[in-house]
Structure formats: C-alpha cells, structure tokens
Design a protein around this motif. Structure first.
Motif, PDB file in Angstrom:
ATOM      1  N   ARG A   1       0.829  -1.210   0.000  1.00  0.00           N
ATOM      2  CA  ARG A   1       0.000   0.000   0.000  1.00  0.00           C
ATOM      3  C   ARG A   1       0.864   1.262   0.000  1.00  0.00           C
ATOM      4  NH1 ARG A   1      -3.389  -1.847   4.745  1.00  0.00           N
ATOM      5  NH2 ARG A   1      -3.609   0.355   5.301  1.00  0.00           N
TER       6      ARG A   1
ATOM      7  N   ASP B   1       2.134   1.661  -3.572  1.00  0.00           N
ATOM      8  CA  ASP B   1       1.080   2.168  -4.456  1.00  0.00           C
ATOM      9  C   ASP B   1       0.828   3.655  -4.229  1.00  0.00           C
ATOM     10  OD1 ASP B   1       0.828  -0.328  -5.496  1.00  0.00           O
ATOM     11  OD2 ASP B   1      -0.974  -0.873  -4.376  1.00  0.00           O
ATOM     12  N   ALA B   2       0.771   4.009  -2.952  1.00  0.00           N
ATOM     13  CA  ALA B   2       0.510   5.412  -2.624  1.00  0.00           C
ATOM     14  C   ALA B   2       1.657   6.286  -3.124  1.00  0.00           C
ATOM     15  CB  ALA B   2       0.347   5.563  -1.113  1.00  0.00           C
TER      16      ALA B   2
ATOM     17  N   LYS C   1       1.647   6.693  -6.920  1.00  0.00           N
ATOM     18  CA  LYS C   1       0.582   7.597  -7.367  1.00  0.00           C
ATOM     19  C   LYS C   1       0.981   9.063  -7.152  1.00  0.00           C
ATOM     20  CE  LYS C   1      -4.212   8.864  -6.598  1.00  0.00           C
ATOM     21  NZ  LYS C   1      -5.006   9.304  -5.453  1.00  0.00           N
ATOM     22  N   LEU C   2       1.455   9.350  -5.947  1.00  0.00           N
ATOM     23  CA  LEU C   2       1.747  10.740  -5.616  1.00  0.00           C
ATOM     24  C   LEU C   2       3.015  11.229  -6.311  1.00  0.00           C
ATOM     25  CD1 LEU C   2       0.749  10.562  -1.874  1.00  0.00           C
ATOM     26  CD2 LEU C   2      -0.524  11.599  -3.752  1.00  0.00           C
TER      27      LEU C   2
ATOM     28  N   GLU D   1       2.085  12.081  -9.778  1.00  0.00           N
ATOM     29  CA  GLU D   1       1.190  13.249  -9.834  1.00  0.00           C
ATOM     30  C   GLU D   1       1.939  14.549  -9.557  1.00  0.00           C
ATOM     31  OE1 GLU D   1      -2.060  12.722  -7.139  1.00  0.00           O
ATOM     32  OE2 GLU D   1      -3.117  11.353  -8.465  1.00  0.00           O
TER      33      GLU D   1
ATOM     34  N   THR E   1       6.315  15.505  -2.918  1.00  0.00           N
ATOM     35  CA  THR E   1       5.461  14.552  -2.212  1.00  0.00           C
ATOM     36  C   THR E   1       6.027  14.321  -0.824  1.00  0.00           C
ATOM     37  OG1 THR E   1       4.884  13.454  -4.283  1.00  0.00           O
ATOM     38  CG2 THR E   1       4.532  12.222  -2.259  1.00  0.00           C
TER      39      THR E   1
ATOM     40  N   SER F   1       1.982  12.700   3.251  1.00  0.00           N
ATOM     41  CA  SER F   1       0.911  12.486   2.279  1.00  0.00           C
ATOM     42  C   SER F   1       0.899  11.048   1.787  1.00  0.00           C
ATOM     43  CB  SER F   1       1.051  13.464   1.111  1.00  0.00           C
ATOM     44  OG  SER F   1       2.202  13.163   0.345  1.00  0.00           O
ATOM     45  N   ILE F   2       2.069  10.447   1.693  1.00  0.00           N
ATOM     46  CA  ILE F   2       2.127   9.034   1.299  1.00  0.00           C
ATOM     47  C   ILE F   2       1.432   8.179   2.354  1.00  0.00           C
ATOM     48  CG2 ILE F   2       3.660   7.072   0.855  1.00  0.00           C
ATOM     49  CD1 ILE F   2       5.724   9.099  -0.194  1.00  0.00           C
TER      50      ILE F   2
ATOM     51  N   LYS G   1      -0.807   9.032   4.452  1.00  0.00           N
ATOM     52  CA  LYS G   1      -2.250   9.282   4.432  1.00  0.00           C
ATOM     53  C   LYS G   1      -2.906   8.505   3.293  1.00  0.00           C
ATOM     54  CE  LYS G   1      -5.549  13.080   4.685  1.00  0.00           C
ATOM     55  NZ  LYS G   1      -5.786  14.500   4.329  1.00  0.00           N
ATOM     56  N   GLU G   2      -2.330   8.641   2.108  1.00  0.00           N
ATOM     57  CA  GLU G   2      -2.871   7.945   0.941  1.00  0.00           C
ATOM     58  C   GLU G   2      -2.857   6.431   1.161  1.00  0.00           C
ATOM     59  OE1 GLU G   2      -3.858   9.343  -2.094  1.00  0.00           O
ATOM     60  OE2 GLU G   2      -4.283   7.393  -3.004  1.00  0.00           O
ATOM     61  N   ALA G   3      -1.844   5.951   1.898  1.00  0.00           N
ATOM     62  CA  ALA G   3      -1.748   4.505   2.142  1.00  0.00           C
ATOM     63  C   ALA G   3      -2.629   4.069   3.300  1.00  0.00           C
ATOM     64  CB  ALA G   3      -0.299   4.126   2.411  1.00  0.00           C
TER      65      ALA G   3
END
Lengths: 184, 184, 184, 184
Positions: free
Chosen positions: D9, D12-13, D16-17, D20, D26, D30-31, D33-35
DNA sequence: CATGAATGAGGCTTCATTCAT
DNA sequence: TATGAATGAAGCCTCATTCAT
C-alpha cells in the motif's frame, strides 16, 4: 469547547503578544516561544497564522458576547435587566483588557472579513430579539435594532477603555448615558 | 500646511492602500507605485514608513477634528449647536470613508503611541472647553468632560459606519441618541 | 534577447547547481551565493523559483532546438542534411552536457506544464515542416511527423548521453541507426 | 519477493503521488495518508524517504525489465522474437503509465546514484547476451551492445509515451523503426 | 530632487524524522 | 508493530531602506 493544554497556551501567548505589539508585528516564532513549544508545533494546531488569528477572535468574541447576549427567557430589555448584563460585561472587560483590546484591533484590521463576520453574527440573535421586543413594547426608541445593538457594544467597548485608563470606580452613571440614549 | 504635489500623492496612495489592505500589508514599494514615483523618492519626503503613517494620521485627524472641535465664540453646547457640528462631521465622514477607516485602524494599532496622542490631544481643547462650560451651566450631565468628549467621537465614528453600510438617509434620530445620552 | 550580466550569472549558477543536485535539492539561497549576489536580488530578476526554472528551460531549449530545427530553405530532409544538423547538435550536447541534462531533468519533472510546452512547441515548426515534405517525397516513412520528430530528439539525447559516458569517438554509425529507423 | 499488505500500500501510494506531483513535492506524510497508515508506520517499513524511493524504483525496474529481458533459451534476437518482447513491454507500459513515468523521473533525478544503477544493471544481462550473440551472427549492426540495449529501452519509453498521448492503435510500424535502426 | 537596483534580515511555513505510548 | 504529536532545521519569499547615478 474545552481546549487541550497546548492550544490554550498558544491562544494565551498570541493574545499577549498581539495586544503588546500588534498582530502584524508578532511573529509566529515569538508566539511559539512564548507558548513554550517548537516553531512547527503551532502548525499542528492551526493551519496558518491567519487561522490562529481568526480562531482566537472567534473564541474571544464567543466569550465576551455570551455575557451581553445571553440565552434568556426575558422578553424585554428594561433598565434593570440591561444594567445587569452591561455591568457583567464591563467587569469582564476590565478583568480581561487584553481580550477587549484584541477584539478591537481585529475588527479594524484586514483579517475582519465577511467570513468571520458571518460566523460571529449568529451570536447576536438573542440580544437583537430582545431589542425588537422592546421596540414593539415602546420601551426603546423605534430605531433599527441593529443600530441599537451596535450602539450598545460600541458604548461598552468605549466605556471599558475609559474605566481602565482612568481607573475610576464610576459605573452606574456611565450606564445611564447608554440607557438614556436608547430609551423612549 | 499646504502640501507639495508629490507629498500629497504619497498621502493619497498610502491612504488608499492602507484602508484596502491594512497598514502592515502595504509595502512602501506599492505606495510609491500607486503614487507614480520611484521607490526611493518616498524617502525624500518621509524619514521612514512609520513617519509617513504618523504624519498621515495627524493630517487626517487635524482635518476631521477640525469639524467637531471648531474655533468658536460659543460657550455652551446646546442641541442646535452640537447638532450642527455633528451633522457636518457625519457628512464629511460619509464622503471620506477611507479617511475615517484609516483613523480607526491607526488608533487600534501599535503606531498609536503616546507621542502621537500628545500631538493630537491639543486639537481637543476647544470642544473640551465647551463641554466644561455646559456642565457648569447644567446643560450636560456632570460626567468627566473627557468621557463626554470621547463618547461624542465614538458615537460619531460608529454612526458614520452604520450609515455607510446601510446607506440609510436617517440622521436626526441618530443624533438624538447621542444628545439624550449626555444631556441633563 | 541579450542578457544583462546578473541575469546571466543567475542562469549559470542555477544550471550548475540544478544538474549537480537536482532542481528541488537546490535552494534559491545557494543559487544566489553561487551567482555572487544577495538572496533577495534573485527576486529582482525572477518572480519566484519556478519562474527562474521555466525561463532557464525555455532559454536552453531555444538554444538547443535552434541547432536541430534551423531556419532553412531546404525542403527535404535527406541523409546529408539531417546528418549535418545531427552532428552539430551532438557536438553542442557534448560541449554542453549540463544544459542537456537539465533539459532532460526538467522534462520529467512537474515543472514541465502545458504552459511551458506550448511556448516551446513553436520552435519545432521548421523541422516538422521538413519532415512533412520528406514524407510526401517518399524520403521518409509514412509515420506521424510528430512521431518522427520526437524520435529524432530522443535519439539525440540518448546518443549524447552515451557518448559522454563512454567518451567514444564514434559518431556516424550512431547517426545511421537514426536514419535507418526513419528512412524508406 | 512477496509484499506484505502494508508495504504494497505504501508503494502504491508513493507511486501515485510521485507521478502526480513529483518525488520532491510529495511528503512522506501524504504518502502515509494515501496509504491509510500513520506517519510513523512508514518508517517501520523503510529506513527513510530515500530508501522508499530506491526500493520502489528497483521493484518497478525489476517488473518492467523482466518483460524485455527475459530468461530465455533463445540465442538470437530476430525480428519475431524482439517484436514479441517489445509488444509485451509496450502493452505493459500502456497499462502501467505511472510506473513508466516514475522510472523516467527517477532516472533523471539525483536519486539515480551509482549504487542503484549497479543493482539494476544485473537485470540487463540476459538481453545484452542476446544482443552480443546477434551481432556475432550478423543479425544486428556491429555497435556496442550497450548502445543497442539502451537504444531499445529509450525507444520503448518514448514510444509508449507517444501511444499514451495520442491514443493511437498503431504498433507494428513503430516497432519497425526500432528494428530498422539496429538490424543489418 | 529623483531614481530604482540591490541588499539581507526576518517572516511564514513545510516536512523528514523521532519517540513515548 | 503501529501510532501521531512534536520537533526544529531549512526553504521560499518580502520589504524597508540605502546609495550610486
């Protein structure tokens, strides 16, 4: 809304420094230092400096306006009742001069935006309601209720400032200038 | 004190930007730009930013207080005379909102030092004298003359703000709230 | 666009540090220091860091793409002509490795926005025109001209990287891989 | 190397970030959180941010290079075989654009150190071996095998980018540009 | 008097990382 | 393992002021 220890310490530090030096001459670093926390910790509790300023204002306005705009079953603002509210608020103001001064400073600053006004506006309802009732009952002059409301607040702020400055014991006769201004 | 063209343009630019963005959010560079001069030129006319701010305040206070505290041969502040002064000042305030707003902003800022207060205090003498006379003559309540004086000013500022905001044509009944507050 | 001395020094310093440490690991302070100016001076010449980055990229792209996309009276991209352009660009790349590396870094960074692409796109026109002509004349494969264009650029960048890394003297046979890829 | 749920996870996070917003824009927060994990948990799985970045790159490079550099019993890279590998990789790239973009971004960043290169280099062996064999057999041009290897990769990356951008269905004719470039 | 490029101190904010729970 | 509040160094940028022209 009970404040966690650190948030309260930040509020206290900010209030002290804002009234001493002005909002814009107070650095977030100095607030953190005064609060006894690290520079970054302030941003755990507030999004940014403006957020802190706004939340401090709102919390103080809540506190102060609660005194003059109480939840009440009264329907009319007669001499005795208004005097009681007024006296309570004046005493509070005298004992919380820096809170009073910050509110004044904030309201004549660019931080006093429509958004903040809107939040605080809701607190006014109780007193505005009472004023409307009193106008109907011919106890108060037929002026716009908002005019009377703001007149009461302005007069309060001004009187507290005067009392603090002159250290006078006088109260009632100051209140009478207000009541004479608005009564029929 | 007749202003040379450039000094006036700096004053105008500063007043505009101070009321729009707040004193501390206005850079001297932006004032210079708005005034159509070079950044350095501002320092030909003013020692520094604070000097500009103070001189702007003093000049505006002079202008505004001249209306409510005139040189006069009157000795008593009766309804008609005070009303005349009040009306003049209100009209001026409505037509000079930014000057009014700057004065308010300044007075709740850290720039409002004892030194500045002392300079401006002298302007008050005329009206304070009239108030004292009226108290002796039992025309006004026996309150500290300074209290009455500041009450008049505060009420003025507040009323102008209200009129500007609501665009109401009402005047006399607002004045009456002031006169009822202080008359015997 | 002739650069004033200081702007050029900022560009040079930024290029050096960006390729050494990466764009985001290079502070504006270090750029100023390397350029021999004060921290604030950078902001006299550029709005902010991103503005500097973009303008540096655009200026380098202008410089490099001018070599491979010349103003020309030619109408067809035959072996000899493309080889000449390619060789010029390769030599320039070898002698300006950091410029080449910065361009690559920029193009795979979030700074490479549509806005920047749009500005740089206009430089491509000449070569794209030649490619179209050559496709019509059956000199190049019937592929989308943009595909061929980007293939040329990519191949160039890659080859320069290879030459720099291996210090090989080989040129022509590298060029032939490109020409064989696109010729009919 | 099968990944436990949380490590995956985080990968993946991060992927993605990173694609982006760029690697350096990044935050680890934030990683996390996204995970869907706490900030500190990231440091249970990775030593620090750089470790996460490197491991993510290596894992993606492993995944992608496995397609174009397979374990095989083949000894020669003829049209059909290379086409098959190329097509597989292109399809994977189209379906995993962010992985492709991250790899590109990483390779032109300062995180792309010699240490990381060394780890990834070992993956290349299979294909390099095939290329060497094909050169001996006069199937491919007599160029440095590493040049041909990197040319294949570069061409792949570029072509995938082009296909993604233009959404074209074309494949074979793009492959032919590659094969024509390197075949004898 | 007027200019405006240059300065550099200082302000706000972010963020990788730690550690007590 | 997992948490998330706390840290404080470091980054970007602003701006009052100066000074050579």
């Amino acid at each position: 809304m009970i404040k966690d220890g650190k948030e309260k310490r930040i509020f206290d530090a900010a209030l002290k420094l804002f009234t001493e030096n002005g909002i814009d001459n107070t650095s977030t670093a100095s607030i953190s230092k005064e609060a006894g926390i690290a520079a970054g910790t302030l941003y755990v509790y507030f999004e940014n400096k403006e957020d802190l300023i706004n939340k401090l204002y709102i919390s103080l306005k809540e506190e102060s306006i609660g005194l003059i705009c109480p939840d009440t079953s009264e329907t009319v603002l007669n001499y005795e009742y208004l005097e009681k509210l007024w006296m309570n608020t004046v005493e509070w103001g005298i004992n919380n001069q820096d809170k009073f001064r910050f509110i004044t400073q904030f309201q004549s600053s660019p931080y006093y935006t429509e958004d903040v006004k809107a939040i605080v506006d809701s607190y006014k309802k109780n007193l505005i309601g009472l004023i409307k009732g009193s106008i109907k009952n011919k106890k108060l002059k037929n002026l716009p209720p908002e005019y009377i409301f703001e007149l009461i607040l302005t007069h309060l702020v001004y009187t507290v400032g005067y009392i603090v400055q002159t250290k006078t014991k006088e109260r009632r006769r100051f209140f009478e200038t207000l009541f004479d201004a608005i009564k029929i």
